[in-house]
Design a protein around this motif. Structure first.
Motif, PDB file in Angstrom:
ATOM      1  N   THR A 127       8.435 -14.540   0.595  1.00 47.59           N
ATOM      2  CA  THR A 127       7.132 -13.981   0.213  1.00 47.59           C
ATOM      3  C   THR A 127       7.083 -12.459   0.242  1.00 47.59           C
ATOM      4  O   THR A 127       6.303 -11.845  -0.496  1.00 47.59           O
ATOM      5  N   PHE A 128       7.913 -11.824   1.091  1.00 45.26           N
ATOM      6  CA  PHE A 128       7.858 -10.369   1.220  1.00 45.26           C
ATOM      7  C   PHE A 128       9.092  -9.684   0.642  1.00 45.26           C
ATOM      8  O   PHE A 128       9.030  -8.542   0.180  1.00 45.26           O
ATOM      9  N   GLN A 131       9.107  -7.583  -2.593  1.00 48.72           N
ATOM     10  CA  GLN A 131       8.356  -6.328  -2.571  1.00 48.72           C
ATOM     11  C   GLN A 131       9.179  -5.169  -2.002  1.00 48.72           C
ATOM     12  O   GLN A 131       8.782  -4.013  -2.120  1.00 48.72           O
ATOM     13  N   VAL A 132      10.311  -5.483  -1.373  1.00 45.57           N
ATOM     14  CA  VAL A 132      11.143  -4.443  -0.748  1.00 45.57           C
ATOM     15  C   VAL A 132      12.264  -4.068  -1.705  1.00 45.57           C
ATOM     16  O   VAL A 132      13.066  -4.927  -2.089  1.00 45.57           O
ATOM     17  N   THR A 203      16.148  -9.752   2.869  1.00 44.21           N
ATOM     18  CA  THR A 203      14.816  -9.153   2.747  1.00 44.21           C
ATOM     19  C   THR A 203      14.886  -7.637   2.696  1.00 44.21           C
ATOM     20  O   THR A 203      14.252  -6.999   1.844  1.00 44.21           O
ATOM     21  N   ASP A 220       1.048  -6.901   8.645  1.00 44.60           N
ATOM     22  CA  ASP A 220       1.577  -8.213   8.282  1.00 44.60           C
ATOM     23  C   ASP A 220       1.229  -9.192   9.412  1.00 44.60           C
ATOM     24  O   ASP A 220       1.858  -9.188  10.472  1.00 44.60           O
ATOM     25  N   TYR A 357       8.297   1.177   2.337  1.00 39.92           N
ATOM     26  CA  TYR A 357       7.840   0.162   1.393  1.00 39.92           C
ATOM     27  C   TYR A 357       6.497  -0.462   1.815  1.00 39.92           C
ATOM     28  O   TYR A 357       5.940  -1.282   1.089  1.00 39.92           O
ATOM     29  N   CYS A 358       5.998  -0.081   2.992  1.00 44.12           N
ATOM     30  CA  CYS A 358       4.667  -0.554   3.414  1.00 44.12           C
ATOM     31  C   CYS A 358       3.553   0.218   2.708  1.00 44.12           C
ATOM     32  O   CYS A 358       2.380  -0.146   2.821  1.00 44.12           O
ATOM     33  N   PRO A 360       2.557   1.323  -1.045  1.00 41.08           N
ATOM     34  CA  PRO A 360       2.906   1.098  -2.460  1.00 41.08           C
ATOM     35  C   PRO A 360       3.280   2.364  -3.209  1.00 41.08           C
ATOM     36  O   PRO A 360       4.210   2.369  -4.022  1.00 41.08           O
ATOM     37  N   ILE A 363       6.847   3.300  -2.554  1.00 38.77           N
ATOM     38  CA  ILE A 363       7.843   2.447  -3.211  1.00 38.77           C
ATOM     39  C   ILE A 363       8.119   2.964  -4.617  1.00 38.77           C
ATOM     40  O   ILE A 363       9.264   3.072  -5.048  1.00 38.77           O
ATOM     41  N   SER A 364       7.063   3.326  -5.331  1.00 40.56           N
ATOM     42  CA  SER A 364       7.238   3.843  -6.697  1.00 40.56           C
ATOM     43  C   SER A 364       8.052   5.119  -6.680  1.00 40.56           C
ATOM     44  O   SER A 364       8.977   5.300  -7.478  1.00 40.56           O
TER      45      SER A 364
END
Length: 372
Positions: A127-128, A131-132, A203, A220, A357-358, A360, A363-364
């Motif tokens: 699930t996570f 996103q990483v 992960t 989380d 990465y927590c 957003p 992350i970009s």
């Protein structure tokens, strides 16, 4: 290798008519061997106790941060306070037990919680994990410092230092029963460790921290529950290591017997010193690596084999002798190379930091700066 060396240790005890690791080495290699083993047998669980306190401080502070009304400056978010609190309320009182068999139910609770944590890590992989972002060269099988990982594995699997204690606690302490217990225990530990390692790395890839729960975001909720279970597991494991350190001190300085007063004093001093160090130092990765290569590796790979080889009356080409030589060679290689690499390439520590990465937006930005 661990499974075999544990059984080999008890075989050596039977051959030498001894019932402790220290007596075995003393009878085989005299006072010098006895002192070397006693030092290692003390250092490994003692450093493990320090690492357990570091984990407790890291994980439970993040748990308390998720409680409504607990502000960032609340005392419950201070790792020093949490370590002191759990030590006074839980680890010290449990460590004061004299009979290791009384920790049986506590160990069962710890095992159940470990399975719960494993399920959480597996769920978050699915699930996570997407996103990483993956680190560069994430799927290279092994890098030059891979031997350091063997040191951490040795830390995870070692139970040689308390094998005689557990062997003596069996209702029927025979080699057959001991082999069965060892096979089941090490196999279960192996499966759990492989799944943990695979899910954790899948992960977070190259961003994986020494303490995997440092990788999950603070908001989380599922990971927060995992942190709570993890903290409780570590608290319940701490006393087992204290038993070993106390037994070493009792054997070296008190001829194996501690009066009630000295039992309390020695326990309090051991716990207090370990707690004091963990309050000052908070980076887990290098603690695990150094303890693995310097303490765990000789206790698992080197000492049981050299004792058995000296005691064995079998021909040189007997399977036990050949396997002992193989394990001895592996142990010397891991200890030497692992120590050098740990000093030259210490694991970076990002203790207490929220991972990029927590956020957003981060992350970009991070993806835009990664090479194609």
């Amino acid at each position: 290798l661990t499974d075999y060396s544990i059984i080999l240790l008890i075989k050596g005890g039977n051959l030498s008519s001894t019932n402790t690791y220290q007596e075995l080495v003393r009878k085989t290699y005299g006072l010098v061997g006895y002192l070397i083993l006693s030092t290692l047998q003390f250092l490994y669980p003692f450093i493990a106790m320090i690492s357990y306190n570091i984990i407790t401080g890291d994980t439970l502070t993040k748990v308390f941060q998720r409680i409504p009304g607990v502000a960032p400056d609340n005392v419950l978010t201070d790792r020093h306070f949490i370590i002191l609190l759990t030590t006074i309320i839980f680890t010290l009182p449990i460590s004061l037990y004299r009979d290791i068999a009384k920790l049986g139910k506590i160990s069962l609770i710890s095992l159940i919680l470990t399975i719960v944590i494993l399920v959480i890590v597996m769920v978050r992989t699915v699930t996570f994990g997407p996103q990483v972002p993956k680190s560069e060269n994430a799927w290279i099988f092994a890098k030059s410092n891979a031997v350091q990982a063997v040191g951490v594995m040795s830390f995870a699997f070692i139970c040689n230092h308390n094998s005689f204690l557990i062997y003596g606690s069996l209702e029927e302490p025979t080699l057959k029963n001991w082999s069965r217990v060892t096979h089941v225990s090490v196999s279960l530990a192996f499966v759990i460790s492989v799944v943990f390692a695979a899910c954790g790395y899948m992960t977070f890839t190259g961003y994986t921290e020494g303490d995997i729960f440092e990788n999950y975001c603070r908001d989380d909720n599922l990971a927060t529950f995992g942190r709570f279970c993890y903290g409780v597991t570590v608290i319940l494991t701490f006393p087992l290591e204290c038993f070993v350190t106390r037994e070493v001190i009792a054997n070296v300085f008190f001829h194996g017997n501690l009066s009630t007063l000295f039992h309390i004093v020695v326990t309090v001093v051991i716990v207090a010193v370990a707690t004091g160090i963990s309050l000052v130092y908070d980076c887990l990765g290098i603690v695990l690596e150094l303890n693995g290569v310097l303490s765990a590796t000789p206790l698992v790979f080197i000492i049981p084999t050299v004792c058995y080889l000296r005691l064995s009356k079998d021909r040189w080409n007997h399977s036990d002798n050949l396997l002992s030589c193989l394990i001895l060679a592996v142990g010397v290689l891991v200890m030497t190379v692992g120590f050098v690499l740990t000093i030259l390439h210490p694991q970076e520590c990002s203790h207490g930091k929220e991972m990029f990465y927590c956020f957003p937006s981060n992350i970009s930005f991070h993806n835009s700066t990664l090479p194609p």
